[in-house]
Design a protein around this motif. Structure first.
Motif, PDB file in Angstrom:
ATOM      1  N   PHE A 157       0.797  -1.223   0.000  1.00  0.00           N
ATOM      2  CA  PHE A 157       0.000   0.000   0.000  1.00  0.00           C
ATOM      3  C   PHE A 157       0.831   1.274   0.000  1.00  0.00           C
ATOM      4  O   PHE A 157       0.347   2.313  -0.415  1.00  0.00           O
ATOM      5  N   LYS A 158       2.092   1.213   0.452  1.00  0.00           N
ATOM      6  CA  LYS A 158       2.905   2.424   0.397  1.00  0.00           C
ATOM      7  C   LYS A 158       3.750   2.438  -0.874  1.00  0.00           C
ATOM      8  O   LYS A 158       3.546   3.242  -1.764  1.00  0.00           O
ATOM      9  N   ASP A 159       4.687   1.506  -0.962  1.00  0.00           N
ATOM     10  CA  ASP A 159       5.568   1.473  -2.136  1.00  0.00           C
ATOM     11  C   ASP A 159       4.779   1.152  -3.402  1.00  0.00           C
ATOM     12  O   ASP A 159       4.963   1.763  -4.438  1.00  0.00           O
ATOM     13  N   GLY A 160       3.896   0.155  -3.277  1.00  0.00           N
ATOM     14  CA  GLY A 160       3.216  -0.339  -4.459  1.00  0.00           C
ATOM     15  C   GLY A 160       2.158   0.610  -4.971  1.00  0.00           C
ATOM     16  O   GLY A 160       2.238   1.116  -6.092  1.00  0.00           O
ATOM     17  N   LEU A 161       1.172   0.882  -4.139  1.00  0.00           N
ATOM     18  CA  LEU A 161      -0.010   1.601  -4.620  1.00  0.00           C
ATOM     19  C   LEU A 161       0.339   2.980  -5.170  1.00  0.00           C
ATOM     20  O   LEU A 161      -0.157   3.389  -6.213  1.00  0.00           O
ATOM     21  N   LEU A 162       1.228   3.679  -4.472  1.00  0.00           N
ATOM     22  CA  LEU A 162       1.550   5.034  -4.912  1.00  0.00           C
ATOM     23  C   LEU A 162       2.157   5.011  -6.318  1.00  0.00           C
ATOM     24  O   LEU A 162       1.828   5.828  -7.169  1.00  0.00           O
ATOM     25  N   ASN A 163       3.027   4.044  -6.551  1.00  0.00           N
ATOM     26  CA  ASN A 163       3.647   3.940  -7.869  1.00  0.00           C
ATOM     27  C   ASN A 163       2.679   3.458  -8.936  1.00  0.00           C
ATOM     28  O   ASN A 163       2.771   3.826 -10.096  1.00  0.00           O
ATOM     29  N   ALA A 164       1.740   2.603  -8.516  1.00  0.00           N
ATOM     30  CA  ALA A 164       0.785   2.071  -9.488  1.00  0.00           C
ATOM     31  C   ALA A 164      -0.336   3.060  -9.755  1.00  0.00           C
ATOM     32  O   ALA A 164      -1.143   2.872 -10.654  1.00  0.00           O
ATOM     33  N   PHE A 165      -0.394   4.140  -8.965  1.00  0.00           N
ATOM     34  CA  PHE A 165      -1.579   4.973  -8.975  1.00  0.00           C
ATOM     35  C   PHE A 165      -1.726   5.844 -10.220  1.00  0.00           C
ATOM     36  O   PHE A 165      -2.833   6.219 -10.580  1.00  0.00           O
ATOM     37  N   ILE A 166      -0.617   6.135 -10.885  1.00  0.00           N
ATOM     38  CA  ILE A 166      -0.699   7.072 -12.005  1.00  0.00           C
ATOM     39  C   ILE A 166      -1.556   6.543 -13.157  1.00  0.00           C
ATOM     40  O   ILE A 166      -2.493   7.222 -13.589  1.00  0.00           O
ATOM     41  N   PRO A 167      -1.316   5.308 -13.638  1.00  0.00           N
ATOM     42  CA  PRO A 167      -2.251   4.799 -14.658  1.00  0.00           C
ATOM     43  C   PRO A 167      -3.675   4.616 -14.129  1.00  0.00           C
ATOM     44  O   PRO A 167      -4.640   4.837 -14.869  1.00  0.00           O
ATOM     45  N   ILE A 168      -3.800   4.249 -12.857  1.00  0.00           N
ATOM     46  CA  ILE A 168      -5.145   4.086 -12.285  1.00  0.00           C
ATOM     47  C   ILE A 168      -5.886   5.427 -12.319  1.00  0.00           C
ATOM     48  O   ILE A 168      -7.053   5.508 -12.679  1.00  0.00           O
ATOM     49  N   LEU A 169      -5.156   6.477 -11.972  1.00  0.00           N
ATOM     50  CA  LEU A 169      -5.753   7.804 -11.925  1.00  0.00           C
ATOM     51  C   LEU A 169      -6.280   8.233 -13.289  1.00  0.00           C
ATOM     52  O   LEU A 169      -7.371   8.805 -13.401  1.00  0.00           O
ATOM     53  N   THR A 170      -5.507   7.945 -14.330  1.00  0.00           N
ATOM     54  CA  THR A 170      -5.953   8.282 -15.679  1.00  0.00           C
ATOM     55  C   THR A 170      -7.292   7.610 -15.966  1.00  0.00           C
ATOM     56  O   THR A 170      -8.227   8.235 -16.482  1.00  0.00           O
ATOM     57  N   MET A 171      -7.377   6.324 -15.596  1.00  0.00           N
ATOM     58  CA  MET A 171      -8.612   5.590 -15.839  1.00  0.00           C
ATOM     59  C   MET A 171      -9.751   6.163 -15.010  1.00  0.00           C
ATOM     60  O   MET A 171     -10.883   6.291 -15.488  1.00  0.00           O
ATOM     61  N   LEU A 172      -9.480   6.565 -13.767  1.00  0.00           N
ATOM     62  CA  LEU A 172     -10.529   7.131 -12.921  1.00  0.00           C
ATOM     63  C   LEU A 172     -11.112   8.390 -13.560  1.00  0.00           C
ATOM     64  O   LEU A 172     -12.318   8.616 -13.524  1.00  0.00           O
ATOM     65  N   GLY A 173     -10.245   9.188 -14.164  1.00  0.00           N
ATOM     66  CA  GLY A 173     -10.708  10.402 -14.835  1.00  0.00           C
ATOM     67  C   GLY A 173     -11.653  10.070 -15.976  1.00  0.00           C
ATOM     68  O   GLY A 173     -12.731  10.665 -16.120  1.00  0.00           O
ATOM     69  N   ILE A 174     -11.252   9.101 -16.792  1.00  0.00           N
ATOM     70  CA  ILE A 174     -12.079   8.707 -17.929  1.00  0.00           C
ATOM     71  C   ILE A 174     -13.424   8.184 -17.431  1.00  0.00           C
ATOM     72  O   ILE A 174     -14.490   8.528 -17.958  1.00  0.00           O
ATOM     73  N   VAL A 175     -13.374   7.367 -16.380  1.00  0.00           N
ATOM     74  CA  VAL A 175     -14.595   6.773 -15.847  1.00  0.00           C
ATOM     75  C   VAL A 175     -15.545   7.847 -15.312  1.00  0.00           C
ATOM     76  O   VAL A 175     -16.749   7.822 -15.585  1.00  0.00           O
ATOM     77  N   PHE A 176     -15.011   8.815 -14.593  1.00  0.00           N
ATOM     78  CA  PHE A 176     -15.898   9.831 -14.041  1.00  0.00           C
ATOM     79  C   PHE A 176     -16.521  10.680 -15.154  1.00  0.00           C
ATOM     80  O   PHE A 176     -17.708  11.011 -15.111  1.00  0.00           O
ATOM     81  N   GLY A 177     -15.725  10.999 -16.155  1.00  0.00           N
ATOM     82  CA  GLY A 177     -16.269  11.738 -17.297  1.00  0.00           C
ATOM     83  C   GLY A 177     -17.396  10.964 -17.965  1.00  0.00           C
ATOM     84  O   GLY A 177     -18.457  11.509 -18.287  1.00  0.00           O
ATOM     85  N   TYR A 178     -17.168   9.666 -18.121  1.00  0.00           N
ATOM     86  CA  TYR A 178     -18.188   8.798 -18.723  1.00  0.00           C
ATOM     87  C   TYR A 178     -19.458   8.797 -17.886  1.00  0.00           C
ATOM     88  O   TYR A 178     -20.578   8.900 -18.413  1.00  0.00           O
TER      89      TYR A 178
END
Lengths: 325, 339
Positions: free
Chosen positions: B253-274
């Motif tokens: 959750f610290k090392d992993g999630l923060l680093n993995a979060f950037i592509p996830i964030l992009t998808m979250l933006g697309i999803v909310f717009g949708y």
């Protein structure tokens, strides 16, 4: 010689694919003594890195340890729970890797990454751990450590990054430092500096170093002893002087001949190319047998017993063990 | 830090330019629609004279550039024009409907976020185990089931058979008054007003459409969380963290999630717009009085001003989301922030 700090006994490691189990490390044994630098050499795929990762218990998921033991202070690392092993990792046994810039978390300041290693194993406040991190950084020769501690990994050169990693791994004064090709991907001049640093640290804090490399030049400059590996088996273990002046195992001899030297005519033409290493993994005997010039019939189906040439010089080869019986 | 402000400023200017580009595009696209709105407004029995008159009233006889000038002038004053269908100001009509869509979109988004991201991470951590298999089946279903079908089945099971959800006819049961408007979100407003009855009723109406949408949009969130977490877990710096004895939960959750979060964030933006612009089907099935339904009616009647405003609204939502996401990127990743 004093008691070994690490005792690897008949370690066997296998790679399981869907239909096949292949022992990529086949029953190897060696000891490491306090304050020595031991080299582990061999070509790619010979199992050097897997040996190191077995000691750290950091093997990839598909690769399993299926036999043997690794003793550290009368405790078998392989029988420890993951919680117990975490108190050893980074604390008693530390490891540095190739491609140092990739080995640092890109989102954390390097000082914080070192401080975290300090916090994990030593009971200190976070304030204290930060100042200790800066101290460690200047100890490994990072100029202007105070401001460098606030840098992110992408702002560091490869050499600097490796120094940061070394600082991180020295945080708790480990007994053993494993260095897995620590200079791969660095400039030649930086390589020399890093090895110099490792030697300095070794004599300063008395840590034993297991240096994994394929470079005999590095071995001759840095190491006290060396183990030669081929296809997951250890062929020969000896002092560095012996390996260069009196190599016993046919593979070691072949390997040394392949080193290009200005004072010698190239042996490359006469040195037969070795066949791809993966073909020999299923052999029950010596895995070098099919390539060996002095092969005996028993080599093909029986593991050679250890033959001790002189104290500290062991060879796994029938050419010696049968003759001397 | 000045680098950071430069970065924000640059992004902000780009955002403004993007909005302006959208305005031009939307204006031209609506002019490309084949029907003559004046003729539609005048009705099937109108003669040419009446249509001409309507065209003059609506400004359609003027050159395109003049029409565009008038349009942007109105926009600057916050005037979106009147709907030709209802003769009401579009701004007011949208204003009433935006909170309904926003409440639905936000609920679905939060559900999808809190299910999708952890599921993806767990699947990555236990990759190729039975947990991973189940999560993957779940994501595949979400990606392949048709939204309208899922909504109808949901209504059949949870309203008709089980009576767990309220009838699919809007945000509140008839006879229950809307809570005093503060945020426009009924759940929040009713709680602020201390009106538990209304809260319960609003919740009964909201959860089914929200879960339906969340199920569909959690599929891409799960997939991207799983794959980016898998990449990160194989990264060298995770091995380093293991090598110094970092415990697995912190690792994840610290090392992993923060680093993995950037592509996830992009998808979250697309999803909310949708969710803001694309949930017409769910609004239709649940008779949800949101902007999706409004846009559909506007489009089918060539209601220029309403269509234009809807498209513009959604575009602005997307552009602002991207701006916000860029800011979060920069906060997470020093490489973006410092260069």
């Amino acid at each position: 010689m004093s008691a070994p700090i690490i005792r690897v006994e008949e370690l066997t490691v296998s790679l399981n694919t869907d239909d096949h189990q292949r022992n990529i490390i086949d029953s190897i044994s060696f000891d490491m003594f306090p304050k020595e630098i031991m080299g582990l050499v061999g070509e790619s795929g010979s199992g050097k890195t897997m040996t190191a990762l077995s000691i750290m218990q950091l093997l990839p998921k598909t690769i399993k340890i299926c036999g043997g033991s690794i003793w550290y202070e009368d405790k078998d690392l392989l029988k420890m729970t993951s919680r117990e092993i975490r108190t050893i990792r980074g604390n008693k046994i530390a490891m540095i890797f190739q491609n140092p810039r990739m080995a640092l978390n890109p989102l954390m300041r390097v000082g914080d990454q070192i401080a975290r290693a300090v916090c994990l194993h030593c009971e200190v406040s976070s304030e204290k751990s930060k100042s200790m991190a800066v101290e460690l950084m200047s100890q490994v020769g990072i100029p202007d450590a105070e401001s460098r501690a606030r840098s992110y990994p992408h702002q560091l050169s490869g050499g600097m990054a490796q120094r940061v990693l070394i600082a991180m791994m020295l945080a708790c004064k480990p007994k053993l430092l494993i260095a897995d090709e620590p200079t791969t991907g660095l400039d030649v001049t930086i390589q020399a500096q890093i090895f110099k640093l490792i030697k300095e640290i070794q004599s300063e804090i008395g840590v034993a170093v297991l240096l994994i490399t394929h470079d005999f030049g590095v071995v001759s400059e840095v190491c006290d002893r060396v183990g030669v590996m081929y296809a997951g088996q250890i062929m020969e273990i000896s002092s560095v002087i012996d390996v260069f002046t009196n190599p016993k195992h046919p593979y070691t001899q072949r390997l040394l001949k392949s080193i290009l030297r200005v004072d010698r005519k190239s042996d490359l033409d006469t040195n037969k190319a070795l066949s791809p290493i993966s073909a020999v993994f299923d052999s029950p005997g010596c895995r070098f047998a099919s390539q060996c010039d002095c092969v005996r019939p028993e080599c093909l189906w029986e593991r050679p017993k250890i033959y001790t040439d002189s104290p500290g010089h062991s060879v796994y080869c029938f050419n010696y063990s049968r003759d001397n019986k | 830090m000045s680098n950071f402000f430069n970065f924000i400023l640059r992004r902000f200017l780009l955002t403004i330019i993007a909005v302006f580009g959208v305005i031009i595009l939307v204006f031209l696209l609506t002019r490309l629609l084949p029907n003559n709105p004046a003729a539609l407004r005048a009705g099937p029995l109108a003669d040419a004279e009446l249509i001409k008159q309507y065209e003059r009233e609506m400004g359609l006889d003027k050159p395109l550039i003049v029409q565009f000038g008038t349009y942007t002038g109105q926009l600057m004053r916050g005037d979106l024009g009147d709907s030709w269908r209802t003769s009401q100001p579009v701004r007011e009509e949208l204003g009433i409907r935006i909170p309904a869509t926003l409440e639905l979109a936000l609920s679905a988004f939060i559900i999808a976020l809190f299910f999708g991201v952890p599921l993806g991470i767990i699947a990555a951590f236990y990759s190729d185990s039975w947990i991973d298999q189940i999560v993957r089946v779940f994501a595949t279903l979400g990606a392949s089931l048709a939204l309208f079908w899922l909504a109808l089945v949901g209504v059949y099971i949870f309203y008709y058979l089980l009576h767990w959800a309220a009838a699919p006819v809007g945000r509140l049961t008839i006879g229950i008054n809307e809570p005093p408007e503060i945020t426009g979100l009924f759940l929040i407003d009713s709680l602020l007003a201390g009106d538990i009855e209304t809260f319960k009723d609003a919740f009964n109406h909201l959860w089914l459409p929200a879960c339906t949408l969340a199920f569909i949009v959690s599929a891409p969130i799960i997939k991207i969380s799983r794959s980016s977490m898998k990449d990160v877990l194989n990264a060298d710096y995770i091995r380093t963290a293991k090598a110094i004895g970092v415990p697995p939960t912190k690792l994840l959750f610290k090392d992993g999630l923060l680093n993995a979060f950037i592509p996830i964030l992009t998808m979250l933006g697309i999803v909310f717009g949708y969710l803001m612009g694309g949930n017409l089907i769910v609004e239709q099935v649940f008779a949800w009085p949101g902007i999706g339904q409004y846009a559909w009616k506007a489009l089918s009647t060539n209601d220029f001003n309403a269509v234009q405003s809807f498209v513009l609204l959604i575009a602005v939502v997307y552009v602002s989301l991207n701006f916000i996401i860029d800011l979060i990127y920069a906060l997470i990743n020093p490489q973006i922030r410092l260069e």
